[in-house]
Scaffold this motif. Structure first.
Motif, PDB file in Angstrom:
ATOM      1  N   TYR A 265       4.020   4.561  -0.284  1.00 27.60           N
ATOM      2  CA  TYR A 265       3.620   3.519   0.669  1.00 27.60           C
ATOM      3  C   TYR A 265       4.519   3.624   1.889  1.00 27.60           C
ATOM      4  O   TYR A 265       5.741   3.778   1.756  1.00 27.60           O
ATOM      5  CB  TYR A 265       3.784   2.128   0.036  1.00 27.60           C
TER       6      TYR A 265
ATOM      7  N   ARG B 292      -2.527   8.849 -14.781  1.00 25.25           N
ATOM      8  CA  ARG B 292      -3.971   8.580 -14.633  1.00 25.25           C
ATOM      9  C   ARG B 292      -4.608   8.709 -16.019  1.00 25.25           C
ATOM     10  O   ARG B 292      -4.630   9.790 -16.609  1.00 25.25           O
ATOM     11  CB  ARG B 292      -4.577   9.619 -13.675  1.00 25.25           C
TER      12      ARG B 292
ATOM     13  N   THR C 116       3.644  -3.292  -3.606  1.00 28.49           N
ATOM     14  CA  THR C 116       2.945  -1.997  -3.565  1.00 28.49           C
ATOM     15  C   THR C 116       1.578  -2.166  -4.232  1.00 28.49           C
ATOM     16  O   THR C 116       1.408  -1.845  -5.409  1.00 28.49           O
ATOM     17  CB  THR C 116       3.781  -0.910  -4.277  1.00 28.49           C
TER      18      THR C 116
ATOM     19  N   ARG D  39       8.932  13.004  -0.981  1.00 24.62           N
ATOM     20  CA  ARG D  39       7.960  12.240  -0.184  1.00 24.62           C
ATOM     21  C   ARG D  39       7.801  12.800   1.233  1.00 24.62           C
ATOM     22  O   ARG D  39       6.704  12.785   1.779  1.00 24.62           O
ATOM     23  CB  ARG D  39       8.313  10.747  -0.179  1.00 24.62           C
TER      24      ARG D  39
ATOM     25  N   SER E  63      -4.835  15.172  -2.077  1.00 24.51           N
ATOM     26  CA  SER E  63      -4.282  13.826  -1.834  1.00 24.51           C
ATOM     27  C   SER E  63      -5.310  12.973  -1.103  1.00 24.51           C
ATOM     28  O   SER E  63      -6.343  13.480  -0.645  1.00 24.51           O
ATOM     29  CB  SER E  63      -3.005  13.900  -0.990  1.00 24.51           C
TER      30      SER E  63
ATOM     31  N   HIS F 210       2.226   7.619  -5.782  1.00 26.75           N
ATOM     32  CA  HIS F 210       1.862   6.796  -4.627  1.00 26.75           C
ATOM     33  C   HIS F 210       3.051   6.674  -3.693  1.00 26.75           C
ATOM     34  O   HIS F 210       4.150   6.341  -4.145  1.00 26.75           O
ATOM     35  CB  HIS F 210       1.553   5.355  -5.087  1.00 26.75           C
TER      36      HIS F 210
ATOM     37  N   ARG G 113      -1.066   4.129   2.446  1.00 28.18           N
ATOM     38  CA  ARG G 113      -0.672   4.663   1.139  1.00 28.18           C
ATOM     39  C   ARG G 113      -1.144   6.105   1.037  1.00 28.18           C
ATOM     40  O   ARG G 113      -2.307   6.405   1.301  1.00 28.18           O
ATOM     41  CB  ARG G 113      -1.322   3.858   0.018  1.00 28.18           C
TER      42      ARG G 113
ATOM     43  N   THR H 233       7.480   3.580  -3.674  1.00 28.07           N
ATOM     44  CA  THR H 233       6.993   4.788  -4.355  1.00 28.07           C
ATOM     45  C   THR H 233       6.630   4.402  -5.776  1.00 28.07           C
ATOM     46  O   THR H 233       7.355   3.643  -6.409  1.00 28.07           O
ATOM     47  CB  THR H 233       8.121   5.849  -4.416  1.00 28.07           C
ATOM     48  N   SER H 234       5.513   4.892  -6.234  1.00 30.70           N
ATOM     49  CA  SER H 234       5.220   4.645  -7.636  1.00 30.70           C
ATOM     50  C   SER H 234       4.672   5.918  -8.279  1.00 30.70           C
ATOM     51  O   SER H 234       3.853   6.637  -7.703  1.00 30.70           O
ATOM     52  CB  SER H 234       4.307   3.425  -7.741  1.00 30.70           C
TER      53      SER H 234
ATOM     54  N   LYS I 189      -2.161  -1.964  -5.643  1.00 33.19           N
ATOM     55  CA  LYS I 189      -3.005  -0.863  -6.141  1.00 33.19           C
ATOM     56  C   LYS I 189      -4.424  -1.066  -5.613  1.00 33.19           C
ATOM     57  O   LYS I 189      -4.955  -0.251  -4.905  1.00 33.19           O
ATOM     58  CB  LYS I 189      -3.001  -0.859  -7.681  1.00 33.19           C
TER      59      LYS I 189
ATOM     60  N   MET J 138      -1.696   8.969  -1.670  1.00 35.11           N
ATOM     61  CA  MET J 138      -1.732   9.243  -3.117  1.00 35.11           C
ATOM     62  C   MET J 138      -1.800  10.741  -3.338  1.00 35.11           C
ATOM     63  O   MET J 138      -2.739  11.397  -2.881  1.00 35.11           O
ATOM     64  CB  MET J 138      -2.945   8.600  -3.790  1.00 35.11           C
TER      65      MET J 138
END
Ligand SMILES: Cc1cc2nc3c(=O)[nH]c(=O)nc-3n(C[C@H](O)[C@H](O)[C@H](O)COP(=O)(O)OP(=O)(O)OC[C@H]3O[C@@H](n4cnc5c(N)ncnc54)[C@H](O)[C@@H]3O)c2cc1C
Length: 558
Positions: free
Chosen positions: A199, A281, A41, A257, A227, A197, A240, A276-277, A43, A242
């Motif tokens: 994916y 932030r 996954t 999701r 998003s 996140h 992806r 999925t993550s 970044k 976000m």
């Protein structure tokens, strides 16, 4: 028990870049990475212009260009109500194949997912016999003294423990850096949110949604920008999504999701979920970047909102700054103050980039109100879309116009550069004005043989003698030779290049930043060399030349 010059902890892009930089400079190092090096996954996706310049120096730019991201894929950014909804605004960014050459660099930003970029760095680092990359190996603890660092590592496959003695240890061990925490170094800053996140693989997604190829969609509905959807690997239809912020209570197992995907696409679609993550932030910088013989680089010392694509790129520039300094000290010509200049130079840049990335993120929040009609097929809806679209491109779109941020960082107040008394130019994220002012990245210009001036820099110091009748620089050469400082002299006569560099003498450091420039070599050339190699006493340095003066003066002493 082994003794090695540098032990690197962490095999993310920053640790790998440092291993590569040290290997390239002939310094032996060992990198330990607890993972197996695989990335499912990813970044990071954007390797910026400055990092591409480093890749050019290392000879791996072609490998990065040749990554599976199609060279003809447009890098457009579109603001949409959803992928199947209205388009509010578009930033045209041509594919790499169709980009016009830019005057400020021989390189361009390259879209190259971390799942391709890290292995390129890894393969490059492995080409050096003096670099050892040890995966599934974890640093458990370390103890640093004035003489070195004793580290305990464990092979996670066999459970075998080992003691490694190193001259220096560098923690490139990411946001939760055990090295940083062990040193008791705090992070300053704040938390900006809790993104998620998702994916997924979705062949034909663009066609299904009626969209043309676009690398990045930012979705803006009645709640405002919420998003973004990025294509990571077009050939394998890997995307992806976000979600910019959540209430922070989701886990990968509980996150809705399907709901988020439906809202972003504006329709239902069966996709293959890949991962999925859920993360935090942050906008933080460490209070220091080193302690004694232990250094920190990358996310271990700065965590940026990904807005602006600066995180890894900032970390790789850390690695490049630290790399030549470690090499200089280990080879004996670096002075006692050289390594401490790492913190002095790189921490202000970390703070600058963290601050800009936060500003880019917070720009999204300015678009929350007055959007109730944005998805309506009415005159009021059309009016909102037109008004907001333009403002989004101007406001949120700034994070894609960052050439000044990428190339314009400079080491103001560096303890190893000699200021020339000229004032700093503006530090505008969107605009880059090349400058050969000390501390700046030495500017790019094409040479008659097709190389860039940047191709001259890297191995040691380069003394440029500029102009048709550049004066003699042999005193600096002799001073460098007497101190075993690698220095070569290059004469450049092209009038445009001479104008760009402004002075007849410009001394460029191994990392491509200007250390000193002047109209003539100062009477005490040795003092210049001692200053730029961090070998003079802190108070006995040279004071800046005043504008119009030809050379630095010795600081007055009593
Ligand atoms: C959504 C998103 C998009 C992004 N996009 C971009 C982008 O386009 N451009 C950009 O420049 N940046 C981007 N970033 C930021 C970028 O991903 C990070 O800044 C970068 O990965 C940091 O690299 P690093 O090597 O410092 O840390 P990491 O990648 O976190 O690597 C640290 C490594 O250390 C290892 N480790 C930790 N502790 C130990 C230990 N005790 N022993 C051994 N190994 C250990 C970990 O296993 C890990 O592999 C993005 C980030 C996000 C979240």
């Amino acid at each position: 028990m082994q003794r090695i010059p540098v032990l690197i902890v962490g095999g993310g892009p920053v640790g790998l870049a440092l291993a590569a930089e040290l290997g390239w400079r002939g310094v032996a190092c060992m990198l330990v990475e607890q993972g197996d090096g695989s990335i499912t996954t990813p970044k990071m996706n954007e390797v910026n212009v400055r990092t591409m310049e480093f890749c050019r120096r290392w000879g791996i730019a072609d490998a990065v260009h040749g990554c599976p991201f199609p060279p003809d894929y447009p890098l457009d950014v579109a603001f949409v109500t959803s992928l199947s909804g209205y388009e509010l605004g578009r930033m045209s960014r041509p594919s790499r194949m169709h980009q016009k050459p830019e005057p400020c660099s021989p390189m361009r930003l390259q879209v190259c997912s971390q799942m391709w970029f890290d292995p390129i760095l890894q393969r490059f680092a492995r080409t050096f016999a003096n670099v050892s990359l040890r995966y599934r190996t974890r640093l458990e603890s370390f103890a640093a003294s004035g003489e070195g660092v004793a580290a305990d590592i464990v092979d996670l496959e066999s459970g075998r423990r080992e003691r490694v003695d190193a001259d220096y240890l560098v923690g490139c061990d990411g946001a939760n850096s055990m090295v940083r925490r062990s040193l008791g170094i705090e992070l300053d800053g704040k938390t900006l949110g809790h993104p998620v996140h998702l994916y997924f693989r979705a062949p034909g997604l663009l066609k299904i949604c009626g969209r043309k190829p676009t690398v990045f969609f930012i979705t803006v509905d009645r709640a405002g920008p919420w998003s973004n959807v990025r294509i990571i690997d077009p050939a394998n239809a890997m995307w992806r999504l976000m979600v910019l912020d959540t209430d922070g209570t989701s886990t990968p197992e509980t996150v809705d999701r399907e709901g988020y995907l439906r809202r972003a696409l504006g329709r239902s679609l069966a996709v293959e979920w890949l991962g999925t993550s859920v993360w935090t932030r942050r906008s933080v910088v460490a209070e220091r970047y080193s302690m004694g013989r232990v250094f920190l680089a990358g996310d271990a010392v700065h965590q940026l909102s990904p807005t602006g694509a600066l995180g890894m790129n900032t970390g790789i520039a850390d690695a490049v700054d630290l790399g030549w300094k470690l090499a200089a000290v280990l080879s004996g010509w670096g002075g006692e103050r050289l390594l401490s200049s790492y913190d002095a130079e790189r921490r202000p840049i970390g703070a600058r980039n963290v601050g800009m990335a936060a500003e880019f993120y917070l720009a999204h929040e300015k678009f929350g109100d007055g959007l109730a009609a944005i998805e309506e097929d009415t005159a009021a809806g059309a009016e909102v879309r037109e008004r907001v679209g333009e403002a989004l491109v101007r406001g949120v779109g700034r994070m894609f116009r960052t050439v000044g941020l990428q190339l314009g960082y400079r080491y103001e107040d560096s303890p190893i550069c000699l200021p020339d008394g000229t004032p700093p130019g503006p530090d505008d994220p969107e605009d880059f004005v090349p400058s050969a002012r000390p501390g700046s990245r030495a500017p790019h210009a094409w040479l008659a043989d097709g190389r860039s001036t940047l191709d001259l820099y890297g191995r040691g110091f380069v003394l440029l003698r500029l102009g048709a009748h550049a004066p003699d620089g042999s005193a600096l050469e002799a001073a460098a030779a007497a101190r075993r400082v690698p220095l070569v002299t290059v004469a450049l006569a092209d009038p445009d290049t001479v104008r760009l560099y402004e002075y007849p003498f410009v001394l460029v450091r191994p990392d491509g930043h200007v250390a000193w420039r002047g109209n003539a070599v100062p009477a005490d050339a040795g003092a210049v060399i001692d200053h730029v190699r961090g070998a003079d006493a802190p108070t006995a340095g040279l004071t800046p030349a005043r504008p119009g003066e030809t050379a630095p003066r010795r600081a007055a002493t009593r």
